[in-house]
Design an enzyme around this catalytic site. Structure first.
Site, short mmCIF file in Angstrom:
data_model
loop_
_atom_site.label_atom_id
_atom_site.label_comp_id
_atom_site.label_asym_id
_atom_site.label_seq_id
_atom_site.Cartn_x
_atom_site.Cartn_y
_atom_site.Cartn_z
N LYS A 26 43.21 -52.49 -95.40
CA LYS A 26 44.26 -52.24 -94.42
C LYS A 26 45.17 -51.11 -94.89
CE LYS A 26 45.63 -56.04 -92.41
NZ LYS A 26 46.30 -57.35 -92.54
N ARG A 96 52.04 -57.87 -94.77
CA ARG A 96 50.64 -58.08 -94.39
C ARG A 96 49.75 -58.06 -95.62
NH1 ARG A 96 49.66 -53.23 -90.21
NH2 ARG A 96 48.04 -54.65 -89.44
N GLY A 105 40.46 -65.99 -95.26
CA GLY A 105 41.12 -67.04 -96.03
C GLY A 105 42.51 -66.66 -96.52
N MET A 107 46.55 -65.04 -96.64
CA MET A 107 47.80 -65.37 -95.96
C MET A 107 47.92 -64.63 -94.64
SD MET A 107 51.72 -64.63 -96.96
CE MET A 107 51.83 -63.24 -95.84
N ARG A 352 39.71 -50.30 -88.71
CA ARG A 352 38.71 -50.62 -89.73
C ARG A 352 37.34 -50.53 -89.06
NH1 ARG A 352 40.50 -56.89 -90.11
NH2 ARG A 352 40.49 -57.22 -87.88
N HIS A 468 27.66 -78.99 -96.70
CA HIS A 468 26.52 -78.75 -97.59
C HIS A 468 25.28 -78.37 -96.79
CE1 HIS A 468 22.97 -80.05 -99.95
NE2 HIS A 468 23.63 -79.46 -100.92
N ARG A 574 -0.17 -68.23 -103.51
CA ARG A 574 -0.17 -69.40 -104.40
C ARG A 574 -1.35 -70.27 -104.03
NH1 ARG A 574 5.27 -68.74 -102.55
NH2 ARG A 574 6.80 -68.75 -104.25
N ARG A 632 -2.77 -65.59 -107.22
CA ARG A 632 -2.42 -66.26 -108.48
C ARG A 632 -3.34 -67.46 -108.69
NH1 ARG A 632 3.39 -68.85 -109.19
NH2 ARG A 632 2.51 -70.39 -107.77
N GLU A 760 6.94 -64.31 -116.55
CA GLU A 760 7.91 -65.33 -116.12
C GLU A 760 8.41 -66.16 -117.29
OE1 GLU A 760 6.02 -68.00 -113.32
OE2 GLU A 760 4.07 -67.72 -114.26
N SER A 779 3.58 -58.93 -112.51
CA SER A 779 4.44 -59.33 -111.41
C SER A 779 5.53 -60.21 -112.02
CB SER A 779 3.64 -60.10 -110.36
OG SER A 779 4.51 -60.51 -109.32
N THR A 782 10.44 -64.10 -111.08
CA THR A 782 11.83 -64.27 -111.50
C THR A 782 12.40 -65.65 -111.21
OG1 THR A 782 12.44 -63.14 -109.46
CG2 THR A 782 12.43 -61.84 -111.48
N ASN A 783 11.67 -66.49 -110.44
CA ASN A 783 12.16 -67.87 -110.32
C ASN A 783 12.04 -68.58 -111.66
OD1 ASN A 783 12.42 -67.38 -107.63
ND2 ASN A 783 10.58 -68.50 -107.02
N ASP A 784 10.83 -68.58 -112.21
CA ASP A 784 10.64 -69.23 -113.50
C ASP A 784 11.31 -68.46 -114.63
OD1 ASP A 784 9.40 -71.44 -112.64
OD2 ASP A 784 7.36 -70.84 -113.17
N CYS A 846 7.89 -61.09 -107.58
CA CYS A 846 7.45 -62.01 -106.54
C CYS A 846 8.30 -63.28 -106.48
CB CYS A 846 5.98 -62.38 -106.75
SG CYS A 846 5.69 -63.23 -108.30
N TYR A 866 6.96 -52.33 -106.38
CA TYR A 866 7.10 -53.06 -105.11
C TYR A 866 7.89 -54.35 -105.31
CZ TYR A 866 3.52 -56.34 -106.75
OH TYR A 866 2.84 -57.29 -107.46
P1 ADP Z 1 45.23 -59.51 -89.80
O1 ADP Z 1 44.82 -59.13 -91.17
O2 ADP Z 1 45.06 -60.95 -89.52
O3 ADP Z 1 44.64 -58.61 -88.77
P2 ADP Z 1 47.65 -58.02 -89.55
O4 ADP Z 1 48.35 -57.69 -90.81
O5 ADP Z 1 46.86 -56.94 -88.93
O6 ADP Z 1 46.80 -59.33 -89.76
O7 ADP Z 1 48.76 -58.51 -88.54
C1 ADP Z 1 48.44 -59.13 -87.35
C2 ADP Z 1 49.17 -58.51 -86.20
O8 ADP Z 1 50.56 -58.49 -86.46
C3 ADP Z 1 48.83 -57.07 -85.95
O9 ADP Z 1 47.68 -56.94 -85.21
C4 ADP Z 1 50.02 -56.61 -85.18
O10 ADP Z 1 49.90 -56.96 -83.83
C5 ADP Z 1 51.14 -57.40 -85.80
N1 ADP Z 1 51.86 -56.54 -86.73
C6 ADP Z 1 51.63 -56.38 -88.05
N2 ADP Z 1 52.51 -55.48 -88.56
C7 ADP Z 1 53.29 -55.09 -87.55
C8 ADP Z 1 54.37 -54.17 -87.43
N3 ADP Z 1 54.81 -53.46 -88.47
N4 ADP Z 1 54.94 -54.02 -86.23
C9 ADP Z 1 54.50 -54.72 -85.18
N5 ADP Z 1 53.49 -55.59 -85.20
C10 ADP Z 1 52.89 -55.78 -86.38
MG MG Z 2 44.98 -57.04 -88.11
MG MG Z 3 5.99 -69.66 -111.91
#
Ligand code: ADP
Ligand code: MG
Ligand code: MG
Length: 888
Positions: A26, A96, A105, A107, A352, A468, A574, A632, A760, A779, A782-784, A846, A866
């Site tokens: 970003k 951000r 995952g 924040m 992006r 799982h 095999r 084999r 192997e 050949s 690489t499993n064994d 293989c 190969y």
């Molecule tokens: P994510 O990584 O989940 O895409 P972002 O950091 O892009 O999160 O933030 C999510 C949204 O928050 C952005 O798409 C935008 O709409 C809003 N946002 C982030 N920074 C600003 C900012 N400086 N001004 C206005 N809106 C913002």
């Molecule tokens: Mg975003």
């Molecule tokens: Mg074997």
């Protein structure tokens, strides 16, 4: 001194797109857009190096950081004419997160930071809109409390819902300034109640709280899980972006939106996306209000009456179109962009390379070559080899009727039919008898892995997309429906019931892992095809790659599939799989039952197997006509072919007229404490010469028959497994050469063939120079080789390897992706020493690794000739081999 903070905005930046590792995706792209002169609110990025330093130093910041942040904040303020924490003209910012690879995952973003009971007045006054100011403040309190202070958002949602109900309001936009004021006081009270202290009013505390929350989130459970699933190393760290706020919630000339420069699911060259008027941040994706279309055409296609952005804000829309085209041209790839309009002025907040389906990836890559935007080699690099998996599974015939009896989660794509079994052991038994089964479990655990592998598909009644069952099935390429909650499994009764229907063990069901459906009976499947953009890209890939791609196959069906997918021969057939078929297993057991020294009886049994093996090999040679086939010789320990329990032995004895006591005694003799390291591989060939002699004869006779039938010469490659020393190979090769001599004499035909070995065992890799004096090809098995190098049994590894990953000891499962440091080192040694002795020695791999893109890259780097992989992974390996060749 290390520079921790990089500024952007006002048409320039200290970083650029090439600083992705340092600034995160970003941050690097915000810098790049600033450099391009696009309207980006100014801000700064705290580097990923700081994240690493923070963790290395016991979650402490280096002392110079706060000075750098203050200076950068000052600079941002000067660009927008405001000051952080100022009561007359406060600077508000967003905080951000932004790792190198985008990571769900991490924040969530905090918006409107810098608001408090003092600065709120200034925001109201400056904007001339008190309601807007209060709307921003309530959003800030909720977001900050949720993501930084850990006060769950439902507390705030409840307050808002209750208020709306009490006042008979439905939409947030209907709430007045006074309404928000009241809600804000409830919000603050809720925070104080939950935390025992008031919502932070000091803007500096707010800022550092948010920064620390981003760095802290790099190692939360959600992020850990995501990293593990996507092989993102923990050492990468995340960056933090602090950016001046712009407001999409300043009335009806303001808006916020997200867009893709092309359709991310089909790849069509159409501007695609959504926006919302008078809204902020993630409102568009949060589903509180229904977003509107960007283009008029998409609005009409969607049958919507809400004006599109093109119609509601034509001028800003025009600017957005110019910018998206500029961005796509600049990055030369499809972009995923986020923007905000504040009172008629457009601001870019993110760009992006857009995520896309495999289908879209292929279309976009091919279109961009046609448009002259990228070269065919670049197109080859644009498609993630692993993603092709989505296009390579059989799908259910859409025209066939489906009796759907339950729905669960689409946990692993593809479709399969088979008889219902309820235990992993039963699944394995059925597979060995050549039966196709669906393993049905309440949930699966690591002990079920072998059964999941033996099954065509997996159905569980509990567990989500990352359960799982789901994770393992995706890894194995087995279709899986997980969490089908309406299905009730009765293990004792060997049935499951759903909606009044009872399905017994052995009944046939079909699962559609792409849709999450459970279907009664068999549904015809369609085989995937390599055509259109897919075929086009594969041609470019083939032009770019150096390594050949072969397949691991022993059945005609697999060999045909693989050839259709472009396999250039068989790298591993095999032969033991051919021994399990019902009519053969009897003869195989007869052979095994012959006493240690009773060569004659063994020979009688082997003579029964010979014509069947000959036919197997002839079929494969015909299918692979013109291409190399590596066969084999027998590898597994003999007791694997005997029945296991006493009851089964009695049954087998009765059916085949063998003496039950004799059977039990022989099974007892053959019992081993550690079969993986026992009497198997070439050790069998040493003990029982007749077995390998029979197989060699079958291969030679089949090669003559196939050559006669197809008119193409056949050069079989005979491969001896589990060789540890040259002496073993010398003995066995001499016998094979002798058999060839006999066959030549009998038929009057000249045979062309190679004799080689699997590498192997670590000793074989180290002794490669000596072994290559006899072996004409290697050949790498690489499993064994992974099992014997690590001293880890693959079948038992699941129980503890996960702990290793959880504790960060290893990043990747070495059975999935080749360990370049240890196992890879042995492969390298094997290559070098083998070539030093025999410069034209053929070298291949293989193991399962042959279809893993990362491992294919390794194979390219050590110069293998190969890779060989399962049929459905052949296109993946072709693409991965091409990418490796282009990147080396
Ligand atoms: P994510 O990584 O989940 O895409 P972002 O950091 O892009 O999160 O933030 C999510 C949204 O928050 C952005 O798409 C935008 O709409 C809003 N946002 C982030 N920074 C600003 C900012 N400086 N001004 C206005 N809106 C913002
Ligand atoms: Mg975003
Ligand atoms: Mg074997």
């Amino acid at each position: 001194m290390t520079k921790w903070v990089y500024s952007f905005g006002d048409g320039k930046a200290e970083g650029s797109a090439s600083d992705r590792n340092l600034l995160g995706g970003k941050g690097a792209n915000l810098a790049e857009m600033s450099n391009l002169g696009l309207p980006v609110p100014p801000g700064f990025t705290i580097t990923t190096e700081l994240c690493t330093a923070y963790y290395d130093n016991n979650r402490q910041y280096p002392s110079e950081l706060s000075g750098e942040v203050d200076a950068a904040l000052e600079h941002v303020g000067s660009l927008v004419g405001a000051k952080f924490g100022d009561t007359a003209n406060p600077l508000l910012v967003s905080v951000r997160s932004g790792a190198r690879a985008s990571m769900p995952g991490m924040m969530d973003t905090v918006l409107n930071l810098g608001l408090n009971d003092e600065t709120i007045g200034a925001l109201a006054k400056l904007s001339g809109d008190e309601r807007f100011a209060l709307d921003s403040y309530r959003r800030f309190i909720q977001m900050y409390s949720d993501v930084v202070l850990g006060v769950d958002h439902y507390h705030f949602e409840e307050i808002l819902e209750t208020f709306k109900e009490d006042n008979e309001l439905t939409l947030d936009t209907e709430l007045t300034a006074d309404n928000w004021k009241e809600i804000i006081s409830h919000y603050k009270a809720a925070v104080e109640r939950e935390l025992g202290q008031p919502f932070p009013q000091d803007v500096r505390d707010q800022l550092w709280g948010a920064i620390s929350a981003v760095f802290g989130s790099w190692r939360n459970d959600r992020a850990d899980t995501y990293r593990r699933l996507h092989n993102i190393p923990e050492s990468w760290g995340t960056a933090v972006n602090v950016q001046a706020m712009v407001f999409g919630n300043m009335g009806d000339t303001s808006a916020t939106g997200v867009a893709f420069t092309r359709d991310p699911s089909t790849g069509a060259k159409e501007f695609y996306g959504e926006f919302l008027i008078n809204a902020q941040g993630e409102d568009v994706v949060a589903g509180i209000r229904t977003p509107q279309n960007l283009t008029k055409q998409s609005r009409i296609e969607a049958g919507s009456n809400d004006p599109s952005m093109e119609e509601a804000m034509p001028e800003v829309f025009g600017q957005l179109v110019d910018i998206y085209k500029k961005l796509e041209g600049h990055y030369r790839d499809m972009q995923d962009i986020e923007f905000t309009v504040q009172q008629g002025k457009l601001w870019m907040l993110q760009t992006r390379n857009g995520k896309r389906t495999a289908k879209a990836a292929l279309k976009i890559a091919c279109d961009m070559v046609d448009e002259g935007l990228i070269t065919s080699n670049e197109a080859v690099l644009r498609v993630e080899p692993g993603s092709l998996d989505q296009l390579l599974h059989p799908t259910l015939d859409p025209d066939a009727p489906r009796n759907v009896i339950a729905t669960g989660l689409p946990a692993s794509p593809g479709a399969a039919s088979g008889a219902v079994v309820f235990t992993a052991e039963h699944a394995v038994e059925c597979m060995q008898e050549g039966k196709r089964v669906i393993l049905v479990r309440i949930e699966t655990s690591p002990e079920d892995i072998h059964g999941m592998h033996a099954a065509e598909g997996i159905l569980t009644t509990r567990g989500g997309m990352t359960s799982h069952a789901a994770v393992v099935a995706r890894g194995m390429g087995r279709p899986c429906v997980s969490g089908a909650g309406t299905v009730r499994v009765d293990y004792a009764g060997k049935t499951f019931t759903v909606g009044g229907e009872t399905v017994k063990e052995g009944d046939v069901i079909t699962i559609d892992g792409s849709k999450g459906q459970v279907i009664l009976g068999e549904v015809p499947t369609l085989q995937p095809e390599l055509s259109g953009d897919f075929a086009k890209l594969m041609v470019w890939a083939d032009e770019a790659r150096r390594m050949k791609v072969r397949t691991n196959a022993e059945t005609p069906a697999d060999a045909e599939t693989a050839r259709k997918f472009g396999a250039e021969g068989i790298g591993l057939c095999r032969t033991e799989h051919m021994f399990f078929e019902a009519e053969r297993i009897v003869a195989v057991r007869e052979m095994i039952l012959a006493d240690e020294h009773d060569k004659a009886s063994r020979k009688v049994a082997l003579d029964k197997i010979l014509p069947m093996q000959r036919k197997d090999f002839a079929d494969l040679f015909e299918i692979m006509s013109g291409l190399p086939v590596t066969i084999r010789l027998l590898d597994p320990p003999l007791h694997e072919f005997l029945p296991q329990t006493d009851a089964e032995m009695d049954e087998v004895a009765a059916a085949s007229g063998i003496d039950a006591a004799k059977l039990k005694q022989r099974a007892h003799e053959l019992h081993e404490f550690n079969p993986m390291l026992g009497h198997r591989g070439c050790r069998l060939g040493i003990s029982y010469p007749e077995i390998y002699e029979m197989q060699a004869r079958a291969i030679f006779e089949a090669s003559i028959a196939a050559a006669e039938k197809t008119g193409e010469p056949v050069t079989p490659e005979i491969m001896i497994p589990l060789v540890a020393m040259k002496q073993e190979l010398d003995v066995l090769k001499a016998r094979i050469v002798a058999v060839a001599g006999e066959v030549e004499k009998e038929t009057g035909k000249k045979l062309n063939y190679l004799v080689g070995t699997m590498i192997e065992l670590p000793r074989a890799a180290l002794q490669a120079a000596q072994i290559a004096e006899t072996a004409e090809f290697f050949s790498f098995g690489t499993n064994d080789l992974t099992q014997t190098t690590y001293g880890i049994s693959r079948d038992d590894a699941a129980m503890f390897l996960k702990n290793y990953q959880d504790q960060g000891l290893i990043e990747q499962d070495p059975f999935v992706s080749l360990d370049p440091d240890g196992v890879g080192e042995l492969v390298k040694i094997g290559v070098e020493r083998g070539r030093a002795t025999r410069s034209d020695i053929k070298l291949g791999i293989c193991g399962e690794h042959g279809g893993d893109p990362e491992s294919v890259r390794f194979c390219e780097s050590v110069g293998l000739d190969y890779v060989s992989c399962s049929p459905y992974r052949v296109p993946i390996a072709r693409l991965a081999a091409a990418q490796s060749a282009l990147q080396v």
